[in-house]
Motif scaffolding. Structure first.
Motif, PDB file in Angstrom:
ATOM      1  N   VAL A   1     -33.753  -1.780  45.841  1.00 23.09           N
ATOM      2  CA  VAL A   1     -32.964  -2.839  45.226  1.00 23.09           C
ATOM      3  C   VAL A   1     -31.603  -2.256  44.871  1.00 23.09           C
ATOM      4  CG1 VAL A   1     -32.812  -4.540  43.366  1.00 23.09           C
ATOM      5  CG2 VAL A   1     -35.063  -3.840  44.247  1.00 23.09           C
ATOM      6  N   THR A   2     -30.539  -2.865  45.390  1.00 19.27           N
ATOM      7  CA  THR A   2     -29.191  -2.422  45.047  1.00 19.27           C
ATOM      8  C   THR A   2     -28.762  -3.083  43.740  1.00 19.27           C
ATOM      9  OG1 THR A   2     -28.258  -4.181  46.450  1.00 19.27           O
ATOM     10  CG2 THR A   2     -28.530  -2.008  47.434  1.00 19.27           C
ATOM     11  N   VAL A   3     -28.340  -2.252  42.786  1.00 19.21           N
ATOM     12  CA  VAL A   3     -27.926  -2.753  41.480  1.00 19.21           C
ATOM     13  C   VAL A   3     -26.642  -2.056  41.057  1.00 19.21           C
ATOM     14  CG1 VAL A   3     -30.294  -3.280  40.759  1.00 19.21           C
ATOM     15  CG2 VAL A   3     -29.309  -1.029  40.244  1.00 19.21           C
ATOM     16  N   ASP A   4     -25.960  -2.647  40.064  1.00 22.62           N
ATOM     17  CA  ASP A   4     -24.794  -2.008  39.497  1.00 22.62           C
ATOM     18  C   ASP A   4     -25.193  -1.178  38.287  1.00 22.62           C
ATOM     19  OD1 ASP A   4     -25.166  -3.792  37.392  1.00 22.62           O
ATOM     20  OD2 ASP A   4     -23.527  -5.116  37.999  1.00 22.62           O
TER      21      ASP A   4
ATOM     22  N   PRO B   1     -28.414  -7.089  39.990  1.00 18.54           N
ATOM     23  CA  PRO B   1     -28.481  -6.994  41.457  1.00 18.54           C
ATOM     24  C   PRO B   1     -27.100  -7.089  42.104  1.00 18.54           C
ATOM     25  CG  PRO B   1     -30.108  -8.545  40.610  1.00 18.54           C
ATOM     26  CD  PRO B   1     -29.205  -8.202  39.461  1.00 18.54           C
ATOM     27  N   VAL B   2     -26.911  -6.317  43.162  1.00 21.53           N
ATOM     28  CA  VAL B   2     -25.697  -6.406  43.973  1.00 21.53           C
ATOM     29  C   VAL B   2     -26.081  -7.128  45.252  1.00 21.53           C
ATOM     30  CG1 VAL B   2     -23.855  -5.162  45.153  1.00 21.53           C
ATOM     31  CG2 VAL B   2     -24.757  -4.291  42.983  1.00 21.53           C
ATOM     32  N   ALA B   3     -25.895  -8.435  45.250  1.00 19.26           N
ATOM     33  CA  ALA B   3     -26.282  -9.245  46.408  1.00 19.26           C
ATOM     34  C   ALA B   3     -25.321  -9.005  47.567  1.00 19.26           C
ATOM     35  CB  ALA B   3     -26.283 -10.718  46.018  1.00 19.26           C
TER      36      ALA B   3
ATOM     37  N   ALA C   1     -25.072  -6.486  49.594  1.00 17.66           N
ATOM     38  CA  ALA C   1     -24.689  -5.110  49.924  1.00 17.66           C
ATOM     39  C   ALA C   1     -25.137  -4.777  51.341  1.00 17.66           C
ATOM     40  CB  ALA C   1     -25.293  -4.135  48.927  1.00 17.66           C
TER      41      ALA C   1
ATOM     42  N   ALA D   1     -28.697  -6.566  51.679  1.00 16.37           N
ATOM     43  CA  ALA D   1     -29.451  -6.880  50.477  1.00 16.37           C
ATOM     44  C   ALA D   1     -29.420  -8.384  50.202  1.00 16.37           C
ATOM     45  CB  ALA D   1     -28.893  -6.119  49.281  1.00 16.37           C
TER      46      ALA D   1
ATOM     47  N   ASP E   1     -31.304 -11.080  45.330  1.00 14.96           N
ATOM     48  CA  ASP E   1     -31.872 -10.282  44.242  1.00 14.96           C
ATOM     49  C   ASP E   1     -31.616  -8.799  44.418  1.00 14.96           C
ATOM     50  OD1 ASP E   1     -33.459  -9.873  46.424  1.00 14.96           O
ATOM     51  OD2 ASP E   1     -35.371 -10.368  45.433  1.00 14.96           O
ATOM     52  N   GLY E   2     -30.786  -8.420  45.410  1.00 14.55           N
ATOM     53  CA  GLY E   2     -30.462  -7.017  45.665  1.00 14.55           C
ATOM     54  C   GLY E   2     -31.501  -6.280  46.493  1.00 14.55           C
TER      55      GLY E   2
ATOM     56  N   ASP F   1     -20.549  -2.575  49.230  1.00 18.00           N
ATOM     57  CA  ASP F   1     -20.491  -3.952  48.731  1.00 18.00           C
ATOM     58  C   ASP F   1     -19.259  -4.612  49.339  1.00 18.00           C
ATOM     59  OD1 ASP F   1     -20.527  -6.332  47.378  1.00 18.00           O
ATOM     60  OD2 ASP F   1     -19.818  -5.492  45.477  1.00 18.00           O
TER      61      ASP F   1
END
Length: 522
Positions: A380-383, A388-390, A392, A414, A417-418, A436
């Motif tokens: 899951v890509t997040v900051d 979530p970083v949608a 990416a 992604a 929800d990332g 991103d």
């Protein structure tokens, strides 16, 4: 009477100003957040019109760390200016305005390579600026001359590789175009013979000497019917002999240090006994149990010491390896291929997908190359706030001993929800790049493999925008269509070549490039 109209904006919002003088010529404003404050001033009421003044004011976070950044500028061909770099110190914690960055307009110079008799010769020339050594310029010259290059003011280190057999490549340090043509000569002749383990000549092997980073390589020779070779070189001891036999022989490619050898006497390169060549042609190739019809196999075999190089008195050990790409036919069988017995890996490329890696031990009879099915990598890509970083974009590129053989890359995007899912080849290692496209966060790279399975939360670093205006020296207007690449300032190795962010200047020469916040934790 003059009227002064001020406007201050920060992150798209207006910031109130307070007059310090009755006519409003001087104002102040409260900068309660770090970052770039855009200030605009219009002056009216005078006999002559005044142009609008626009400027940026940086407000720094006192608790944030700074970091150095290399900005590489690649002007369009129409500008006639060379590629060059500028080092910028970026305060962390907020966006940063670098102001006007003036680059050298350069000058067009004729690049001529001459031999000892003064004749122009065709050559490959790589010019490395001593001021910005990561920005290089390449030129191919001809015997007729006339080739030119746009060069910035200053001196260069020149690597010159003549495109003729009897002249040795050379490095010319601290050179500048005003010094005239680049000179090359025959150099020192290094001769020898390549023998197989039985003492017979190895015919058709390509032999060369690879030098250190500040050393020119040799010419490349092909061994004759009696296995002999002769190469020209600007001799130095800290170099490596490279022997690449024809792939059909199955003999390993050799690398051997030359330190301690007398290069004025003929060298004897001899493969050792006890390293048999095995025939793998026709071996079935499978990935996940299915035949890899019409695919390829990338072989990476490291064999240790398999040969010696001697000058008749002193001997040095030569290590062998294979890095070969071999086709698989429509029936899923390997094309004719021979290799020296040893252990290593085979990357199988067959049906659409990421490929698969099989471990090999050619000391034992090989009935088939069986690679496991692909495996799934998720995360899951997040900051930094775990949001979530949608969207990416992820790209996984094979590295290590299989990197240079054009193994396929894996990609994914992604979701909202990332979350991302991508198929990787078990047994391979990858460099995973995450970007991103909306530049809400900075890009990140990390090493991964299929066995990692679930990466969990993959945190993308906070970003800062470094903006500025690129101009040619002496010009008052910006230069458009300049490629701007942000690179690390103090790193080394491959990291030094990997972009942190990229942008292109607009019609006014303005650019904004997104890079990792230097004050963020690694």
């Amino acid at each position: 009477m003059l009227t002064y109209s001020w406007s201050v904006r920060h992150r798209g919002a207006d910031v109130a100003t307070t007059r310090r003088t009755t006519d409003g010529r001087d104002v102040d404003f409260v900068a309660d957040q770090p970052g770039v404050y855009e200030v605009t001033l219009d002056v009216t009421g005078g006999s002559d019109a005044c142009p609008t003044w626009v400027g940026d004011k940086n407000v720094r976070d006192p608790g944030a760390m700074a970091g150095s950044l290399r900005l590489r500028f690649t002007p369009p061909a129409s500008a006639g200016a060379p590629t060059q770099e500028r080092l910028v110190v970026v305060p962390g914690g907020a966006d940063f305005a670098a102001g006007v960055l003036a680059i050298d307009p350069g000058e067009s110079w004729a690049i001529v390579v001459r031999d000892g008799g003064g004749a122009a010769v065709p050559a490959y020339v790589r010019l490395t600026s001593r001021a910005t050594p990561d920005a290089t310029i390449e030129v191919i010259t001809s015997a007729g001359g006339g080739e030119r290059a746009d060069l910035a003011t200053g001196r260069y280190d020149a690597l010159v590789i003549p495109l003729v057999d009897d002249l040795a490549p050379a490095v010319r340090t601290n050179w500048e175009p005003a010094l005239g043509a680049l000179q090359v000569a025959a150099g020192t002749t290094v001769a020898g013979t390549v023998h197989d383990a039985g003492g017979g000549p190895v015919v058709g092997a390509r032999v060369s000497i690879a030098g250190a980073s500040d050393l020119a390589p040799s010419t490349v020779a092909t061994t004759a019917a009696d296995g002999t070779f002769a190469i020209n070189w600007q001799a130095r001891a800290d170099a490596t002999l490279v022997v690449a036999p024809p792939i059909a022989t199955g003999l390993a490619r050799l690398t051997a240090p030359l330190a301690g050898l007398d290069l004025t006497t003929p060298l004897d390169v001899r493969y050792q006994a006890g390293h048999p060549v095995v025939d793998l042609g026709g071996v079935p190739v499978r990935a996940g149990g299915a035949l890899a019809a019409s695919g390829h196999v990338l072989f990476a075999l490291d064999l240790g010491v398999v040969a010696t190089v001697t000058d008749g008195v002193t001997a040095t050990m030569a290590e062998g390896h294979h890095r070969d790409r071999v086709a698989v036919d429509a029936a899923g069988r390997l094309a004719p291929y021979r290799a020296t017995a040893g252990s290593g890996r085979a990357f199988v490329i067959g049906a659409p997908g990421p490929g698969a890696v099989a471990l090999l031990d050619l000391a034992q009879p090989l009935s088939a190359i069986d690679a496991p099915a692909s495996a799934t990598l998720v995360g899951v890509t997040v900051d930094a706030a775990a949001a979530p970083v949608a969207g990416a974009r992820l790209t996984a590129t094979v590295d290590g001993d299989l990197a240079h053989l054009d193994a396929p890359t894996a990609t994914a995007v992604a979701g909202a929800d990332g979350r991302f899912t991508m198929a990787l080849a078990p047994g391979a290692t990858y460099q995973l790049a995450i970007v991103d496209p909306r530049a809400r966060v900075a890009a990140r790279r990390l090493a991964v493999s299929a066995i990692d399975g679930d990466l969990g939360l993959v945190t993308l670093p906070p970003a800062v925008r470094v903006r500025g205006t690129v101009r040619l020296v002496g010009q008052s207007v910006g230069l458009p269509d300049v490629g701007v690449t942000a690179l690390c300032g103090g790193c080394a190795g491959l990291d030094r070549t990997r972009p942190l962010g990229e942008a292109v200047s607009d019609v006014a020469g303005d650019f904004a490039v997104v890079v990792p916040d230097p004050s963020a934790p690694p």
